[in-house]
Design a protein around this motif. Structure first.
Motif, PDB file in Angstrom:
ATOM      1  N   ALA A  72       0.801  -1.194   0.022  1.00 57.47           N
ATOM      2  CA  ALA A  72       0.094   0.131  -0.149  1.00 57.47           C
ATOM      3  C   ALA A  72       0.900   1.269  -0.016  1.00 57.47           C
ATOM      4  N   ASN A  73       2.219   0.958   0.226  1.00 58.24           N
ATOM      5  CA  ASN A  73       3.154   2.236   0.412  1.00 58.24           C
ATOM      6  C   ASN A  73       2.579   3.130   1.205  1.00 58.24           C
ATOM      7  N   VAL A  74       2.575   2.627   2.373  1.00 56.25           N
ATOM      8  CA  VAL A  74       2.388   3.418   3.681  1.00 56.25           C
ATOM      9  C   VAL A  74       3.272   2.782   4.982  1.00 56.25           C
ATOM     10  N   SER A  75       3.309   3.404   5.762  1.00 53.18           N
ATOM     11  CA  SER A  75       4.012   2.822   7.030  1.00 53.18           C
ATOM     12  C   SER A  75       3.078   1.941   7.796  1.00 53.18           C
ATOM     13  N   THR A  76       3.747   0.783   8.589  1.00 50.71           N
ATOM     14  CA  THR A  76       3.145  -0.236   9.400  1.00 50.71           C
ATOM     15  C   THR A  76       2.079   0.452  10.353  1.00 50.71           C
ATOM     16  N   ALA A  77       2.476   1.598  10.853  1.00 50.75           N
ATOM     17  CA  ALA A  77       1.719   2.389  11.826  1.00 50.75           C
ATOM     18  C   ALA A  77       0.479   2.732  10.944  1.00 50.75           C
ATOM     19  N   THR A  78       0.470   3.200   9.949  1.00 50.71           N
ATOM     20  CA  THR A  78      -0.848   3.494   9.051  1.00 50.71           C
ATOM     21  C   THR A  78      -1.611   2.544   8.966  1.00 50.71           C
ATOM     22  N   GLU A 137       3.070   1.020  19.086  1.00 56.45           N
ATOM     23  CA  GLU A 137       2.713   2.294  19.264  1.00 56.45           C
ATOM     24  C   GLU A 137       1.871   2.317  20.566  1.00 56.45           C
ATOM     25  N   THR A 138       1.847   3.559  21.035  1.00 60.33           N
ATOM     26  CA  THR A 138       1.001   3.969  22.259  1.00 60.33           C
ATOM     27  C   THR A 138       0.157   4.872  21.836  1.00 60.33           C
ATOM     28  N   GLU A 139       0.348   5.711  20.616  1.00 61.24           N
ATOM     29  CA  GLU A 139      -0.433   6.888  20.253  1.00 61.24           C
ATOM     30  C   GLU A 139      -0.346   7.898  21.198  1.00 61.24           C
ATOM     31  N   THR A 140       0.658   8.273  21.974  1.00 57.70           N
ATOM     32  CA  THR A 140       1.038   9.083  23.058  1.00 57.70           C
ATOM     33  C   THR A 140       2.368   9.539  22.649  1.00 57.70           C
ATOM     34  N   VAL A 141       2.644  11.037  22.786  1.00 59.11           N
ATOM     35  CA  VAL A 141       4.009  11.671  22.763  1.00 59.11           C
ATOM     36  C   VAL A 141       4.147  12.250  24.161  1.00 59.11           C
ATOM     37  N   LEU A 142       5.429  12.486  24.255  1.00 61.61           N
ATOM     38  CA  LEU A 142       5.827  13.314  25.568  1.00 61.61           C
ATOM     39  C   LEU A 142       6.560  14.390  25.122  1.00 61.61           C
ATOM     40  N   VAL A 143       6.067  15.628  25.783  1.00 62.00           N
ATOM     41  CA  VAL A 143       6.737  16.738  25.690  1.00 62.00           C
ATOM     42  C   VAL A 143       7.525  17.192  26.918  1.00 62.00           C
ATOM     43  N   VAL A 144       8.676  17.630  26.849  1.00 54.12           N
ATOM     44  CA  VAL A 144       9.549  17.765  27.971  1.00 54.12           C
ATOM     45  C   VAL A 144       9.647  19.441  27.781  1.00 54.12           C
ATOM     46  N   VAL A 145       9.332  19.932  28.896  1.00 59.84           N
ATOM     47  CA  VAL A 145       9.503  21.455  29.095  1.00 59.84           C
ATOM     48  C   VAL A 145      10.478  21.751  30.353  1.00 59.84           C
ATOM     49  N   PRO A 146      11.213  22.731  30.143  1.00 59.09           N
ATOM     50  CA  PRO A 146      12.212  23.298  31.179  1.00 59.09           C
ATOM     51  C   PRO A 146      11.556  23.868  32.266  1.00 59.09           C
ATOM     52  N   ASP A 147      10.328  24.633  32.102  1.00 57.05           N
ATOM     53  CA  ASP A 147       9.735  25.236  33.536  1.00 57.05           C
ATOM     54  C   ASP A 147       8.490  25.427  33.170  1.00 57.05           C
ATOM     55  N   ILE A 148       7.504  24.499  33.615  1.00 60.31           N
ATOM     56  CA  ILE A 148       6.217  24.954  33.385  1.00 60.31           C
ATOM     57  C   ILE A 148       5.371  25.932  33.829  1.00 60.31           C
ATOM     58  N   THR A 149       6.044  26.696  34.703  1.00 60.64           N
ATOM     59  CA  THR A 149       5.681  27.984  35.351  1.00 60.64           C
ATOM     60  C   THR A 149       5.865  29.159  34.269  1.00 60.64           C
ATOM     61  N   ASN A 150       6.782  28.871  33.281  1.00 57.90           N
ATOM     62  CA  ASN A 150       6.968  30.079  32.383  1.00 57.90           C
ATOM     63  C   ASN A 150       5.693  30.122  31.401  1.00 57.90           C
ATOM     64  N   PRO A 151       5.293  31.181  31.179  1.00 58.28           N
ATOM     65  CA  PRO A 151       4.029  31.294  30.496  1.00 58.28           C
ATOM     66  C   PRO A 151       4.406  31.240  28.972  1.00 58.28           C
ATOM     67  N   ALA A 172      -1.524  16.940  17.569  1.00 56.41           N
ATOM     68  CA  ALA A 172      -1.447  15.515  18.037  1.00 56.41           C
ATOM     69  C   ALA A 172      -3.150  15.310  18.067  1.00 56.41           C
ATOM     70  N   LEU A 173      -3.873  15.880  18.742  1.00 53.28           N
ATOM     71  CA  LEU A 173      -5.112  15.465  18.742  1.00 53.28           C
ATOM     72  C   LEU A 173      -6.155  15.301  17.385  1.00 53.28           C
ATOM     73  N   LYS A 174      -5.833  15.982  16.307  1.00 51.23           N
ATOM     74  CA  LYS A 174      -6.242  16.055  14.912  1.00 51.23           C
ATOM     75  C   LYS A 174      -5.706  14.559  14.281  1.00 51.23           C
ATOM     76  N   ALA A 198      -8.994   4.035  13.392  1.00 49.30           N
ATOM     77  CA  ALA A 198      -8.525   5.170  14.310  1.00 49.30           C
ATOM     78  C   ALA A 198      -9.256   6.495  13.871  1.00 49.30           C
ATOM     79  N   GLY A 199      -9.382   6.528  12.580  1.00 45.94           N
ATOM     80  CA  GLY A 199     -10.149   7.845  12.213  1.00 45.94           C
ATOM     81  C   GLY A 199      -9.349   8.968  11.819  1.00 45.94           C
ATOM     82  N   ASN A 200      -8.026   8.720  11.814  1.00 44.07           N
ATOM     83  CA  ASN A 200      -7.074   9.780  11.544  1.00 44.07           C
ATOM     84  C   ASN A 200      -6.131   9.500  10.278  1.00 44.07           C
ATOM     85  N   VAL A 201      -6.895   8.641   9.325  1.00 43.45           N
ATOM     86  CA  VAL A 201      -6.201   8.200   8.031  1.00 43.45           C
ATOM     87  C   VAL A 201      -7.272   8.711   6.682  1.00 43.45           C
ATOM     88  N   THR A 202      -6.565   9.457   5.615  1.00 40.72           N
ATOM     89  CA  THR A 202      -7.523   9.733   4.739  1.00 40.72           C
ATOM     90  C   THR A 202      -8.070   8.827   4.003  1.00 40.72           C
TER      91      THR A 202
END
Length: 337
Positions: free
Chosen positions: A11-17, A58-72, A85-87, A25-29
Motif C-alpha cells: 500500500a506504500n504506507v507505514s506499518t503504523a498507518t 504504538e501507544t499513540e502518545t507523545v511526551l513533551v519535555v518542558v524546562p519550566d512549566i511555570t514560564n507562560p 496531536a489531537l487531529k 482510528a479515524g485519522n487516516v485519509t
C-alpha cells in the motif's frame, strides 16, 4: 502468510498507518484507507489480534519535555503541539524538568521502554552525544532550543538576529548605554541572544561595557534584582534589553521602585511576546515568537518521524517580529547616555 509489513509495502504506507486502518482510528485519509484495505484483501492478511496487542509498538502518545512549566511562554507552544496531536489521534503527556538537565536524561528513558511513540523537547540541556544516540533510534524533535552541529529535526527562530533587531531598535531611539539581562549562560538561547546584542553594539561602534551585561534566570525576580544592580552603577543604562518578557517586566518594576519612569528614564525591550507583555503598563516592546506555530511544526515533524516519512535533518527557522509598544517611547534625534 502475509505480514503487516507486506501490507504496508504493497500500500506504500507505514506499518503504523496499516495499524490505524485496522483499528479504525479515524485519522487516516479515505484514499489511504482504501489503498490499505485493498492491500489487505489482495494479500489475504489475517491480523493476529492478541499478538498485535502484545507486540504493538504504538501507544499513540507523545511526551513533551518542558524546562519550566511555570514560564507562560510554553503554554502557546504546547497548545500548538496538542492541536496537531489531537487531529491525528495522539495524546500529549507533559514532563517538567524544572531546569534540571538530569531530569531530561531520565525522561529519555521512556523511549526504550516504549511508553510513548516519540518526544518533543522544548529544552536542549542534555548531553549532545546522548541526545544524538537516542535520536538515531527513536523519534525526537527539538523545539525552541537546539543543539549545535546535530541533524535532529528542530523548530526555532533565529535568536541571534532577533536579539540584534531588538538592540538596534534601542540604538535607533538614540540610546548608547544599553544593558542586557541575559538568561543562564548554560542555555544556547541565552548565548545566542547575548551574541545578537553584542553584534548590534559592534556594528554601531558602541562600547560593550561588561558591567551592563547581567546573567539572570528568565524569572521576574532576577529581572527586578539585576536591574536594581544596574541602576546603582555610577553610569546606569538608559535602556535595557531583557532576554525574555518576564525579566523585562521585572526590570520595569525595579525602575519604578527607584522612582524612575519607563520609557522616559529607562527604555525596556523584552523577548517572546507572552500575553502579559501587551497587558502590563507600560505595554512591552518585545520580539514576538510564533509560539503556536512552533508547536504545530514540531508535532508535524514528530509525526513524520513516527510514520517513517522523511523528516530527519529538517531544521525549520520560523520568522519573528519586533512588536513596538509603550516601554520604549518614540524615536529621538539626539543620543542618550
Amino acid at each position: 502468510m502475509a505480514s503487516i509489513k507486506d501490507v504496508a509495502k504493497r500500500a506504500n504506507v507505514s506499518t503504523a498507518t496499516v495499524s490505524r486502518v485496522l483499528r479504525n482510528a479515524g485519522n487516516v485519509t479515505e484514499e489511504t484507507r482504501q489503498r490499505v484495505l485493498e492491500a489487505i484483501e489482495a494479500l489475504n492478511y489475517q491480523p493476529n489480534v492478541l499478538g498485535r496487542y502484545l507486540r504493538r509498538m504504538e501507544t499513540e502518545t507523545v511526551l513533551v519535555v518542558v524546562p519550566d512549566i511555570t514560564n507562560p511562554f510554553f503554554s502557546k507552544v504546547l497548545r500548538g503541539i496538542e492541536a496537531v496531536a489531537l487531529k491525528h489521534g495522539y495524546q500529549v503527556l507533559l514532563g517538567d524538568t524544572q531546569n534540571d538537565a538530569r531530569l531530561e536524561e531520565q525522561y529519555l528513558n521512556v523511549l526504550p521502554q516504549r511508553q510513548v511513540d516519540g518526544m518533543i523537547f522544548l529544552t536542549a540541556r542534555i548531553r549532545k552525544e546522548l541526545m544524538e544516540e537516542m535520536a538515531r533510534q527513536f523519534p525526537i524533535v527539538l523545539a525552541c532550543e537546539y543543539l549545535e552541529g546535530t541533524d535532529i529535526p528542530t523548530v526555532s527562530i533565529d535568536n541571534i538576529s532577533s536579539a540584534r533587531k531588538a538592540t538596534e531598535h534601542l540604538i535607533r531611539l538614540g540610546h548608547r548605554r544599553i544593558a542586557h539581562l541575559s538568561g543562564p549562560m548554560n542555555i544556547i538561547l541565552s548565548r545566542d541572544r547575548l551574541r545578537g546584542y553584542q553584534q548590534a553594539l559592534a556594528q554601531h561602534e558602541l562600547e560593550a561595557d561588561a558591567a551592563l551585561v547581567q546573567e539572570g534566570d528568565f524569572t521576574y525576580e532576577s529581572g527586578y534584582n539585576l536591574t536594581l544592580k544596574l541602576l546603582a552603577l555610577e553610569k546606569p543604562p538608559t535602556a535595557i534589553f531583557a532576554a525574555n518578557d518576564e525579566m523585562a517586566i521585572g526590570a520595569i518594576k525595579a525602575v519604578r521602585h527607584r522612582g524612575g519612569r519607563v520609557p522616559d528614564d529607562v527604555a525596556v525591550v523584552g523577548f517572546d511576546d507572552i500575553q502579559m507583555a501587551s497587558i502590563f503598563e507600560p505595554s512591552l516592546t518585545t520580539i514576538a515568537q510564533p509560539m503556536f506555530e512552533i508547536g504545530q511544526k514540531a508535532m508535524e515533524l514528530l509525526l513524520a518521524l513516527i510514520e517513517g516519512t522523511s523528516a530527519r535533518r529538517r531544521q525549520l527557522v520560523l520568522p519573528d517580529r519586533l512588536v513596538i509598544r509603550d516601554s520604549c517611547g518614540g524615536e529621538r534625534s539626539g543620543q542618550r547616555g
